[in-house]
Each structure stands twice: as structure tokens, then as C-alpha cells.
Scaffold this active site. Structure first.
Site, short mmCIF file in Angstrom:
data_model
loop_
_atom_site.label_atom_id
_atom_site.label_comp_id
_atom_site.label_asym_id
_atom_site.label_seq_id
_atom_site.Cartn_x
_atom_site.Cartn_y
_atom_site.Cartn_z
N SER A 121 6.61 10.12 2.17
CA SER A 121 5.85 11.13 1.42
C SER A 121 4.68 11.57 2.27
O SER A 121 4.19 10.82 3.13
CB SER A 121 5.34 10.54 0.10
N TYR A 153 0.56 3.75 -4.12
CA TYR A 153 1.69 4.62 -3.79
C TYR A 153 1.64 5.05 -2.33
O TYR A 153 2.65 5.01 -1.61
CB TYR A 153 1.69 5.84 -4.70
#
Length: 264
Positions: A144, A157
Site C-alpha cells: 500500500s 496498518y
């Protein structure tokens, strides 16, 4: 529409929705045999039926919870019974939750790492061994932009995705001599149900509309690079540029992140 993936087998985790679903259908539209993995078998069966119509090839649905080693092992055994080889493994499964780290439940962080990192690594280890035996194949791991550019309320995350990126970088070096390729995909925010959990308030999605990606567009880009030597696919271009800037000028990067990318 083409037959560029005819007689190729694509295994996709997180295939019941979002980017995983879009990659499955994009692959099928190019003639691939697809193997779909996720927790929701009923949803997978629907997507498999749609894939068969697109490809005129086989499509299989395999139930698997990537937080459980036993599920991953059982899914791997089932896949081996259904197909003779694996050409592409797409590790698209994952989830996140946006919150201030000091207020976060550490169980959430544990579960994120279990699925986003350890589940991905275990899948890669099992299917990667098959590719080593074949002397060919490609592993596509979803990181990501959060793993490259720090933003507030995403410490766990971002750490998980940074782990995926570095894991993939090392794996690429280890597998290259054996004819197995590794590509990392680092998207920014994408219109998927990821944000149902990550951003329950809807505030972050509202604030980053300008950067939001369509999952079908991401899927097209990913499948386009199947079989290539591309190391990383970073999307969108604006956030990819921010990631490069952050590496060169981290102080400026922090300011830009706080101003433009930390609107959660």
C-alpha cells in the site's frame, strides 16, 4: 478482451470483493483459469460463475480464512487437486483500521499482521515452492502507499504494509535465480468495502476523493504487468511522486503528509 492468459492459472486471495474480485474478472476476461480464495464461499461461487462466462475456462472457489494456518494449508491442498500448475499468485487479501495508535486495541494490530503479513507470507511460501519446482511463475503482493508514506491514524496498518513491501523486496532477490518473479502493488485509497472497517465514520473517504482509485482500473494495471519484470506498481501517480519526495526530503514529506494525506 484477449486470450493473452489462455492456459494460465491465476490464484487470487481476497477474491470475494474489491480489488481481488476485479483482478479475478480481468484475468478471466483474458482467458485465464482463476482460483478464488476468501472466507465467503457463497460470494466466491458467484464470482467464479461470472469468470467462467468471461473466460470459457475453469474457475474455482476455495474457502480460506488467511488468519488461520490450518485454513491456508487446507486451501493449498485443495488448489493442488484442482490445477496442475500455478502461473500467478495474487495476494490481495487484507484489511486495515484507522485510529490513533495510543487509543487502539492491540488485538486489531495483531489481527492485521496475522492476515496482511503472516497470511500473505504463508501463502507465498506454499505456492512459491510450486513455482520453484516449475522454474517459472510470478508472485504479486499487495502492499500500500501507506507502507511508503506515513499518515496519522494508520501506524499498525502502515507497519504491516511496510513489512509486505520489504518482504517482497527480499523475496524478489531470492527467487530471481530460479525464474520466479515478484512484484509489489502499492495503491493509494481505492473505492472498496475496505473502508467499511478502516474508516467507519466515512470522513477519510470524503477527504481523499481526489486520490481515490477505481478497483477495475487497478486490476487492469496489475494484470497488464503479469509476466513482466516490474518491481513495483505505485498508484496513483500523485501519491507515487509523494513517496519519492518523502524518501528524498523526509522533513518536507512529513509536512505534506500532515497537510494532504492525514485527513482521517
Amino acid at each position: 478482451m484477449s486470450d493473452s492468459l489462455r492456459n494460465k492459472v491465476v490464484v487470487i486471495t481476497g477474491a470475494s470483493s474489491g480489488i481481488g474480485r476485479s483482478i479475478a474478472l480481468e484475468s478471466a476476461s483474458r482467458g485465464a483459469t482463476v482460483v478464488l480464495l476468501a472466507r465467503r464461499l457463497d460470494k466466491l461461487e458467484e464470482i467464479a460463475a461470472e469468470a467462467r462466462e468471461l473466460s470459457a475456462s475453469a474457475a474455482f472457489a476455495v474457502k480460506a480464512d488467511l488468519s488461520l494456518a490450518s485454513d491456508i494449508e487446507a486451501a493449498f491442498a485443495e488448489v493442488k487437486e484442482k490445477v496442475k500448475r500455478i502461473d500467478y499468485l495474487v495476494n490481495a487479501a487484507g484489511f486495515g483500521k484507522f485510529e490513533e495508535f495510543m487509543e487502539a486495541d492491540m488485538q486489531d494490530a495483531t489481527e492485521m499482521f496475522q492476515v496482511d503479513v503472516l497470511g500473505l507470507m504463508y501463502m507465498t511460501r506454499l505456492f512459491g515452492r510450486l513455482m520453484l519446482d516449475q522454474g517459472s511463475g510470478q508472485i504479486i503482493n499487495f502492499g500500500s502507499m501507506a507502507g511508503k508514506v506515513p499518515t496519522t491514524k494508520s501506524a499498525a496498518y502502515s507497519a504491516a504494509k511496510a513489512a509486505v513491501i520489504q518482504f517482497s523486496n527480499v523475496l524478489r532477490l531470492e527467487l530471481k535465480p530460479f525464474g520466479v518473479k515478484v512484484m509489489t502493488v502499492n495503491p493509494g485509497p481505492v473505492y472498496t468495502n475496505f473502508f467499511n472497517i478502516a474508516d467507519a465514520s466515512g470522513q477519510y473517504v470524503k477527504n481523499v476523493q481526489a486520490f481515490m482509485l477505481d478497483p477495475d482500473d487497478v486490476a487492469w494495471e496489475v494484470v497488464h504487468y503479469f509476466g513482466s519484470n516490474k518491481r513495483e506498481l505505485n498508484l496513483p501517480v500523485s501519491l507515487a511522486a509523494l513517496a519519492k519526495l518523502y524518501n528524498l526530503f523526509p522533513g518536507i514529506g512529513d509536512k505534506l503528509s500532515l497537510e494532504f494525506a492525514s485527513r482521517k
